[in-house]
Design an enzyme around this catalytic site. Structure first.
Site, PDB file in Angstrom:
ATOM      1  N   ASN A 388      17.131 -66.142  48.154  1.00 36.24           N
ATOM      2  CA  ASN A 388      18.326 -66.762  47.608  1.00 36.24           C
ATOM      3  C   ASN A 388      18.353 -68.279  47.837  1.00 36.24           C
ATOM      4  OD1 ASN A 388      20.859 -67.433  46.718  1.00 36.24           O
ATOM      5  ND2 ASN A 388      21.927 -65.863  47.870  1.00 36.24           N
ATOM      6  N   ASP A 389      18.548 -68.687  49.081  1.00 30.30           N
ATOM      7  CA  ASP A 389      18.683 -70.115  49.369  1.00 30.30           C
ATOM      8  C   ASP A 389      17.472 -70.931  48.922  1.00 30.30           C
ATOM      9  OD1 ASP A 389      21.003 -69.410  50.511  1.00 30.30           O
ATOM     10  OD2 ASP A 389      20.366 -69.691  52.595  1.00 30.30           O
ATOM     11  N   ILE A 390      16.295 -70.341  49.056  1.00 24.74           N
ATOM     12  CA  ILE A 390      15.076 -71.104  48.804  1.00 24.74           C
ATOM     13  C   ILE A 390      14.818 -71.347  47.320  1.00 24.74           C
ATOM     14  CG2 ILE A 390      13.969 -70.354  50.945  1.00 24.74           C
ATOM     15  CD1 ILE A 390      12.378 -68.334  49.309  1.00 24.74           C
ATOM     16  N   VAL A 391      15.659 -70.744  46.449  1.00 28.51           N
ATOM     17  CA  VAL A 391      15.535 -70.994  45.007  1.00 28.51           C
ATOM     18  C   VAL A 391      16.866 -71.515  44.452  1.00 28.51           C
ATOM     19  CG1 VAL A 391      13.698 -69.330  44.587  1.00 28.51           C
ATOM     20  CG2 VAL A 391      16.067 -68.564  44.515  1.00 28.51           C
TER      21      VAL A 391
END
Lengths: 463, 98
Positions: A388-391
């Site tokens: 989630n956060d990394i994209v």
């Protein structure tokens, strides 16, 4: 401890082997050899220590070596790759425990009031770092295992609490160095135990890679402190090596999140964002488009290049083997399939790489963020699995986002993004992700393993 | 006395520096194995535990020392073996063909 020159020489060779081991481990081709250097160095160090004149190991000590060795062997053979983060955290706690116990036995050996002031300083530092590492790692282990909630525990006056514990241990240190009595050492180590728990408790699940690498670093400093205490140069040099290696990893992790180490330790990041997101529903929301397994199969058959972005959700669902099958099927059809790994994906630095390797994915199609980001605009389909956060494009577009400035995989620049997510519940994953509402994004809801397996079956049926 | 400490500091600083130099460019791929291997290596405190447990035979010291030895041995053996197991999994492309 009087040592024969030959023993000193053997310990020097062990130190050199440890340096060669680390050097080997910094390169894929030589990594296994590096590990073997480490084993040989350790064997030499232990063998040499056992032959120190006057050191006649008690039968209990021999039993401890045999028992500990067997336990370690079983642990290494049994543990699943998904559980690596827990195992590493647990092993760190053992280093801390050993240092504390050795510190206390040195104190007991010297007796109350015995020994010089410098020796007291060394014992105190050793016990304190050891205790902190031990309890911190145990809590990290429990958090990673899921026995304790991954949510950060943020006490109202936590900075004050930390500060008072720090001052308390300095005071105990002063008393101990002055008197050499046992009780200030005991109280000091109790404070360090609480401090270790409190520091790790305040750190959220998303920051676990930093915590684990920090504890890795501490375990090295602990060994070095023990070396000072026992006047053993091998322990000092080895501890320093491991300490700086852990520090480098922590630094790399922090850089990958665009945050300072102080922000990670004292920031209490990981709890606030969901509340902030829930409180401000003005995010660029819109309709989410769905795609089903058959639809994804069709899309994949029509595309030429595919990039897969695995995240912690893939690890939790143990979907790596299904993902590998998908990858093989597509490659057999002549499609370009690659994996994109964000430095902080998962709960341990490099965890995703290990999982892909376990599933037998060749490592040369598993790329780092910097290697693949430029290729994403030309990619037909990006499949995001449990990340989630990394994209999250908010890291680049929204300066108010909690992750603003964090380098991310720019998946939204590709022609189509398919995001696999367990459920459609809003706010489930913490920070709201505008990626889900982009026109070129489609959601594939369902558990990662089941969803990918269905796509694989679908592809097989059409082959 | 203080020369031992200064020698120790000398060794410590150089060791930390060497570690930093050697590892400044580790590919992400190897972060986990590196961590488990360094963890095994920091089990070098086993050597310290052995000295502590073996230097005299009063009961308390032996017991504390033996627990320390157990913990450190688990670390050393477990750490090296798991690293080897992981590194064996990293393979290049040709082996994926079935």
């Amino acid at each position: 401890m009087t040592e024969l020159p030959i023993i000193t020489f053997a310990l020097l060779i062990a130190a050199v082997l440890f340096i060669l081991s680390l050097r080997g481990l910094s390169n894929q081709e030589s990594a296994r050899r590096g590990n073997v250097f480490g084993m040989v160095g350790m064997a030499i160090a232990i063998g040499a220590t056992l032959t120190i004149p006057g050191l006649s190991p008690h039968p209990l000590v021999i039993a401890a070596i045999v028992g500990g060795g067997a336990l370690g062997g079983v642990l290494a053979a049994r543990v699943g790759m998904t559980q690596m983060p827990e195992l590493v955290a647990l092993l760190h706690s053992f280093v801390g425990l050993a240092a504390v116990l050795v510190g206390f036995s040195v104190q007991l050996h010297a007796g109350p009031g015995g020994g010089h002031a410098i020796e007291h300083v060394e014992v105190f530092v050793d016990v304190l770092i050891g205790a902190l590492t031990c309890t911190g790692s145990i809590l990290a282990f429990l958090k990673l295992r899921g026995s304790v909630s991954g949510k950060p525990m943020l006490l109202p006056a936590r900075h004050l609490f930390n500060l008072s514990m720090l001052l308390g241990s300095v005071a105990m240190g002063y008393l101990y160095v002055d008197s050499g009595a046992l009780w200030p050492l005991l109280v000091g180590s109790a404070i360090a135990c609480v401090l270790g728990v409190h520091l790790v408790a305040a750190i959220g699940g998303a920051d676990m890679p930093v915590v684990v690498s920090m504890l890795n670093s501490y375990s090295g400093w602990t060994a070095a402190a023990a070396g000072f205490m026992l006047k053993n140069n091998l322990l000092i040099v080895t501890g320093a090596l491991v300490g700086s290696s852990g520090a480098i990893l922590s630094y790399i992790m922090c850089k990958a999140m665009n945050r300072s180490i102080w922000n990670v330790i004292f920031g209490g990041f990981g709890a606030d964002p969901p509340k902030a997101a829930a409180g401000a529903p003005a995010a660029p929301q819109g309709e989410v488009q769905e795609i089903d397994n058959a639809g994804l199969a069709t899309t994949l058959l029509e595309s030429a290049s595919v990039v897969i972005v695995p995240g912690y959700g893939m690890a939790v669902s143990r979907a790596q083997h299904a993902v590998r099958e998908l990858c093989e099927l597509l490659r057999a059809k002549g499609k370009l399939v690659r994996f994109a790994i964000h430095p902080v994906a998962g709960r341990l630095p490099g965890h995703m790489n290990v999982l892909m390797a376990e599933a037998n994915v060749p490592y040369d199609i598993v790329l780092e963020m910097d290697e693949i980001n430029d290729d994403l605009p030309a990619t037909d389909v990006v499949i995001v699995i449990g990340a989630n956060d990394i994209v999250n494009p908010a890291a680049e577009d929204d300066p108010t986002s909690p992750i603003a400035g964090m380098p991310v995989l720019q998946v939204w620049k590709s022609k189509l993004v398919v995001v696999n997510k367990r459920s459609r519940a809003a706010g489930y994953a913490g920070i709201d992700n505008p990626l889900f509402y982009k026109p070129n994004t489609k959601m594939l809801f369902g558990d990662a393993k089941g969803a990918i397996e269905k796509v694989v079956t679908e592809l097989r049926a059409r082959a | 006395m203080s020369t031992t400490l200064i020698m120790g500091l000398y060794v410590f600083v150089l060791g930390a520096f060497v570690g930093w130099q050697v590892l400044s460019k580790v590919p992400h791929l190897l972060h986990t194995p590196l961590m488990s291997a360094t963890n095994a290596i920091s089990g070098i405190s086993l050597v310290g535990s052995l000295v502590a447990a073996g230097s005299d035979h009063d009961v308390m010291t032996t017991v504390l020392g033996s627990i320390a030895v157990t913990a450190a041995t688990i670390n050393v053996v477990g750490g090296f073996l798991i690293t080897d197991r992981m590194l064996r999994m990293f393979k290049k492309r040709p082996e994926i063909v079935r």
